[in-house]
Design a protein around this motif. Sequence first.
Motif, PDB file in Angstrom:
ATOM      1  N   PHE A 146      40.421  26.005  28.302  1.00  0.00           N
ATOM      2  CA  PHE A 146      39.441  24.944  28.078  1.00  0.00           C
ATOM      3  C   PHE A 146      38.816  24.419  29.369  1.00  0.00           C
ATOM      4  N   ILE A 147      39.446  24.672  30.508  1.00  0.00           N
ATOM      5  CA  ILE A 147      38.745  24.436  31.776  1.00  0.00           C
ATOM      6  C   ILE A 147      37.563  25.402  31.876  1.00  0.00           C
ATOM      7  N   ALA A 148      37.839  26.677  31.560  1.00  0.00           N
ATOM      8  CA  ALA A 148      36.766  27.677  31.580  1.00  0.00           C
ATOM      9  C   ALA A 148      35.718  27.366  30.523  1.00  0.00           C
ATOM     10  N   TYR A 149      36.154  26.861  29.371  1.00  0.00           N
ATOM     11  CA  TYR A 149      35.215  26.475  28.307  1.00  0.00           C
ATOM     12  C   TYR A 149      34.305  25.339  28.775  1.00  0.00           C
ATOM     13  N   LYS A 207      31.719  28.793  25.145  1.00  0.00           N
ATOM     14  CA  LYS A 207      32.581  29.729  24.419  1.00  0.00           C
ATOM     15  C   LYS A 207      32.898  31.019  25.171  1.00  0.00           C
ATOM     16  N   PRO A 208      31.950  31.634  25.876  1.00  0.00           N
ATOM     17  CA  PRO A 208      32.297  32.880  26.588  1.00  0.00           C
ATOM     18  C   PRO A 208      33.420  32.715  27.608  1.00  0.00           C
ATOM     19  N   GLY A 209      33.675  31.491  28.063  1.00  0.00           N
ATOM     20  CA  GLY A 209      34.741  31.276  29.034  1.00  0.00           C
ATOM     21  C   GLY A 209      36.130  31.244  28.431  1.00  0.00           C
ATOM     22  N   LEU A 210      36.214  31.140  27.102  1.00  0.00           N
ATOM     23  CA  LEU A 210      37.523  31.001  26.467  1.00  0.00           C
ATOM     24  C   LEU A 210      38.412  32.229  26.655  1.00  0.00           C
TER      25      LEU A 210
END
Length: 360
Positions: free
Chosen positions: A79-82, A87-90
Motif C-alpha cells: 500500500f506504500i506502492a499503491y 493499482k499497478p503498484g500493488l
Amino acid sequence: MNAMLQKHKQYLLTGVSHVIPFIACGGILIAASLAYCFHSHLLNEHGGPDVSKAPWFVQEMFTIGATAFTLFPAILAGFIAYGMASKPGLVPGFIGGFIAGMPQTVGDRSASAGFLGAIIIGLVAGHVTNFLKKLPVPKMFRPIMPIIIIPIFSALPVGMLMLALDMPIAKIMVGMGHELESLQNGSQIVLAMLLGAMIAFDMGGPINKAAFFFGAAMIQQNNYSIMGACAAAICTPPLGLGLATFLKRKIWTEEQRESGLAALGMGLVGITEGAIPFAAGDPFRVIPSIMLGSMVAATIAMLGGVGDHAPHGGPIVLPVIDHRLVYVCAIVAGAVVTAVSINLLKTLTEKPAAVAAEKT
C-alpha cells in the motif's frame, strides 16, 4: 525538496493506514494466547509460554494472529506502492514486502529484512511502477499495460532486489548477535544501552531479533540479566507511544489515538510491533524517541539486577522475573521517557498549520 518529503510521508501514511488493522488483529490475538498460557502455567523448559500445550482454540487463535503478523510487511509495502502508483503498484509492492518478511536462516539463527525492509522496497516498487507507467508504448499495448506488462516488469526487478538483499541482511544481523555475545564481559551500562537501542530500532525486525536471540541464548547459560534488560526494553516502545497519545491528545490524530490503545494492550504482553504504525508514518521522530526510552528501561533493569527466566518481555512475564519492583520501575521510566520525548519532538518540529490540522 520539502514538497517531495511531504509526498513520501503521505505514501508512508497510506501504507500505515492499511497495515494498522493487521498489526492490531495479530497483536491482540497473540497477546491473548500468550496471556492464557502464562495464566494456565503452560510453559516450556525455559519458562516461556508454550502454545502447543494449550487447548485447540488457543492454538488456532495464536496461528491466526501470527498469520496477520506474517502478512503485515507485504501489506505495508504494497500500500506504500499503491499510494505512489495506484493499482499497478500493488503487485510489486506486495511481492517485495512478502519477501522482506521471509526469514533467512544463517547457521542456527534466522533473520529477515522486517518492516524497515518493507518500507524501503515499497518505495522502490512505487518508483519503478511510475517509471514504467510513463514509458511510451504503441496504442495496441496500452490496454494490457496495467494488468500484464507493468505487474510483470515491476515485480521482477523489485523481487530480485529484495531477494538479493535478504541473505546479506540476515548474515549481518546474525553476526551482530555474535558481537553482542563478545560484549557481555564489558560494561553493563554500555551493553544495556546497546540492547535497548537494538530492541527498539526496528520493533521486531532483524536488529531487534539479534538482541532478543542473544538474551534468549543467555537464559540457556543461566545468565538471566541479559534477557531481563531485553524484556524491559521490548515493551517500552508500544507502552510509551500509547502513553504519549493520552498525555497530549491534541497533537495526535483520531486514528493515532486508536492505535495508541492497541499499542498499550500489545505492550502489556511484550509485543514491540505495536509501535510500528507510529514509526512507519513518522520514522524520524518516533524511532529516536523509542530507542531512548528502551535504552533507559534496559539500563535500569541491568543495573537493578533484573533477571528474566523466560524468552519474552513485558509485564506479562512478571511471575518469572527476579527483582520485580525494579523491573516495573524500569518499564515505567522507559515508557515515560518515550512519551515525553515524542510529544516534545512533535510539538517543537511540527508547523503550526500541521498541528492545527491534526487538532481538527
